[in-house]
Design a protein around this motif. Structure first.
Motif, mmCIF file in Angstrom:
data_model
loop_
_atom_site.group_PDB
_atom_site.id
_atom_site.type_symbol
_atom_site.label_atom_id
_atom_site.label_comp_id
_atom_site.label_asym_id
_atom_site.label_seq_id
_atom_site.Cartn_x
_atom_site.Cartn_y
_atom_site.Cartn_z
ATOM 1 N N SER A 1 0.843 -1.197 0.000
ATOM 2 C CA SER A 1 0.000 0.000 0.000
ATOM 3 C C SER A 1 0.879 1.248 0.000
ATOM 4 O O SER A 1 1.983 1.270 0.539
ATOM 5 C CB SER A 1 -0.884 -0.022 1.239
ATOM 6 O OG SER A 1 -1.527 1.216 1.408
ATOM 7 N N MET B 1 -0.105 3.906 1.468
ATOM 8 C CA MET B 1 -0.428 4.641 2.709
ATOM 9 C C MET B 1 0.718 4.502 3.697
ATOM 10 O O MET B 1 1.470 3.533 3.699
ATOM 11 C CB MET B 1 -1.695 4.059 3.342
ATOM 12 C CG MET B 1 -2.929 4.266 2.514
ATOM 13 S SD MET B 1 -4.335 3.381 3.224
ATOM 14 C CE MET B 1 -4.667 4.381 4.658
ATOM 15 N N PRO C 1 -0.862 1.526 6.680
ATOM 16 C CA PRO C 1 -1.918 0.733 6.045
ATOM 17 C C PRO C 1 -2.695 -0.142 7.033
ATOM 18 O O PRO C 1 -3.840 -0.482 6.779
ATOM 19 C CB PRO C 1 -1.157 -0.134 5.032
ATOM 20 C CG PRO C 1 0.271 -0.080 5.437
ATOM 21 C CD PRO C 1 0.481 1.173 6.185
ATOM 22 N N SER D 1 -5.988 1.268 7.937
ATOM 23 C CA SER D 1 -6.983 1.528 6.896
ATOM 24 C C SER D 1 -8.197 0.624 7.070
ATOM 25 O O SER D 1 -8.084 -0.488 7.606
ATOM 26 C CB SER D 1 -6.380 1.298 5.515
ATOM 27 O OG SER D 1 -6.129 -0.085 5.335
ATOM 28 N N LYS D 2 -9.319 1.118 6.582
ATOM 29 C CA LYS D 2 -10.579 0.366 6.682
ATOM 30 C C LYS D 2 -10.440 -0.941 5.898
ATOM 31 O O LYS D 2 -10.899 -1.993 6.337
ATOM 32 C CB LYS D 2 -11.693 1.231 6.081
ATOM 33 C CG LYS D 2 -13.092 0.677 6.254
ATOM 34 C CD LYS D 2 -14.110 1.632 5.656
ATOM 35 C CE LYS D 2 -15.463 0.939 5.548
ATOM 36 N NZ LYS D 2 -16.399 1.692 4.715
#
Lengths: 236, 165
Positions: free
Chosen positions: B95, B97, B100, B103-104
């Protein structure tokens, strides 16, 4: 001197009377066990029969034969002492086949000594009785008084006598008994009789059992006779 | 999990023959149930799914029966759990991000992936797809960013499909 008679000592041969070995029922247990035994598959499986401990040990084998003969259970320490007289010998590269229910090779259970050593028996004197004292409690009704009486008979329990705490009194009795058997101050030469001391103390302090007190007191008197003590007639 | 259970069909158990081990003080003789003389080993495979199922092989020795026992459903469950873990690991390792794990998508994939034949099938397909461009740590090898983006989109779509149902 009838109530203080030591029949077992009188029946000993003169050599034993002179050498004063410690007697123990465990030597009879040992005698009753086979000198040598080949462990076959059915016996191995019977002894294991537990998914968590896939082993057989000398104490498992001793336990098995002792129980099979319908005898009273031995304590952990007693079982251990007897088990140490045996060894398990496995032929090199032996295998066990559960599919064909066979052992290839050999497992031999062998008696290494015919009697328990004097040192082993000395260490066991009074142990079971002392363990019983550890689980003793002092009832409200007269318990403290009875514990004090026992300490007076045992002697050298000044701390316990001074204290008002149940726990300290029990500890004082336990410590004193341990001391007595460490040096075998009372010259008791039978392990079962030695273990009874703690049992009698427990029964008198907890239940007020007067026959237990009588037995304890008679034994104490016998300690002054200057002879080894092998037996005493017990009042139940 | 049916697909995974099928992959355990070739599994057998070890032959219950053991070496007898004597302790040095001769007080005990024991057998080590995890080391029979002829230990069953699943056949090697190139298929990543079969490899995963093979790694989930477990057998238990039952002294009462005198034989080993395997539980195919249990092994399939274990493999399934490893698959779901791998999917989460893929998100963490690929990811863009910063965190991560928060994260949802990651939380859903790791903890809330639905347990049904349909979604098990999707998980298995995703696992096979990811393995075509990732190493054993689920990190992409070479330049496969397109596939990574594709996989992330598939995860998002799966999560959305589940929330709609």
């Amino acid at each position: 001197m009838g109530v203080f008679a030591d029949k077992k000592f009188e029946e000993l041969d003169w050599i034993s009377q002179a050498t004063e070995p410690i007697e123990s029922h465990l030597n009879l247990v040992l005698e009753a066990m086979p000198d040598e035994l080949i462990v076959d598959f059915p016996l191995f499986k019977k002894l294991v029969n537990n998914n968590y401990d896939l082993s057989i040990s000398t104490d498992k084998i001793v336990q098995y034969f002792h129980t099979k003969a319908g005898n009273e259970a031995l304590s952990y320490a007693e079982m251990n002492a007897v088990a140490r007289c045996f060894g398990i010998f496995v032929e090199d590269n032996s295998t066990i086949d559960f599919e064909n229910e066979k052992i290839y090779g050999e497992i031999k259970f062998v008696k290494l000594t015919a009697t328990l050593g004097e040192d082993t028996l000395k260490q066991m004197l009074g142990k079971i009785g002392i363990d019983k004292i550890s689980s003793m409690w002092v009832p409200r009704e007269g318990g403290l008084g009875r514990a004090n009486e026992i300490m007076e008979f045992l002697g050298k329990c000044e701390d316990g006598l001074r204290s008002k705490s149940d726990r300290k009194k029990i500890q004082a009795i336990r410590v004193r008994l341990t001391e007595i058997f460490k040096t075998n101050e009372w010259n008791i030469k039978d392990t079962q009789l030695a273990n009874k001391v703690g049992e009698w103390i427990y029964n008198y302090v907890v239940d007020g059992d007067l026959s237990a007190l009588s037995n304890f007191c008679r034994l104490k008197v016998m300690t002054h006779l200057g002879q080894p003590i092998y037996s005493m007639e017990e009042i139940k | 999990m049916r697909k995974l259970v099928e992959l355990t069909q070739s599994f057998e158990t070890s032959i219950p023959v053991f070496r007898l081990q004597n302790d040095s003080d001769r007080s005990r003789v024991s057998i080590h149930a995890e080391s029979p003389i002829s230990k069953f080993k699943p056949k090697d495979s190139e298929d990543p799914l079969q490899v995963l199922v093979n790694q989930s092989y477990r057998e238990y020795f039952e002294i009462g029966r005198g034989s080993f026992k395997i539980n195919r459903n249990e092994m399939a469950e274990l493999a399934g759990s490893k698959i779901r873990h791998s999917l989460g690991l893929f998100i963490v390792n690929n990811s863009k991000m910063q965190k991560p794990q928060q994260s949802k998508l990651f939380k859903w994939v790791q903890n809330d992936w639905p347990r049904s034949e349909y979604f098990d099938g999707i998980a298995i397909s995703m696992y096979k797809y990811l393995h075509s461009f990732c190493g054993s740590n689920m990190r992409m090898h070479g330049d496969n960013q397109k596939h990574v983006d594709n996989a992330m989109a598939l995860f998002e779509a799966t999560m959305e499909k589940y929330s709609r149902e």
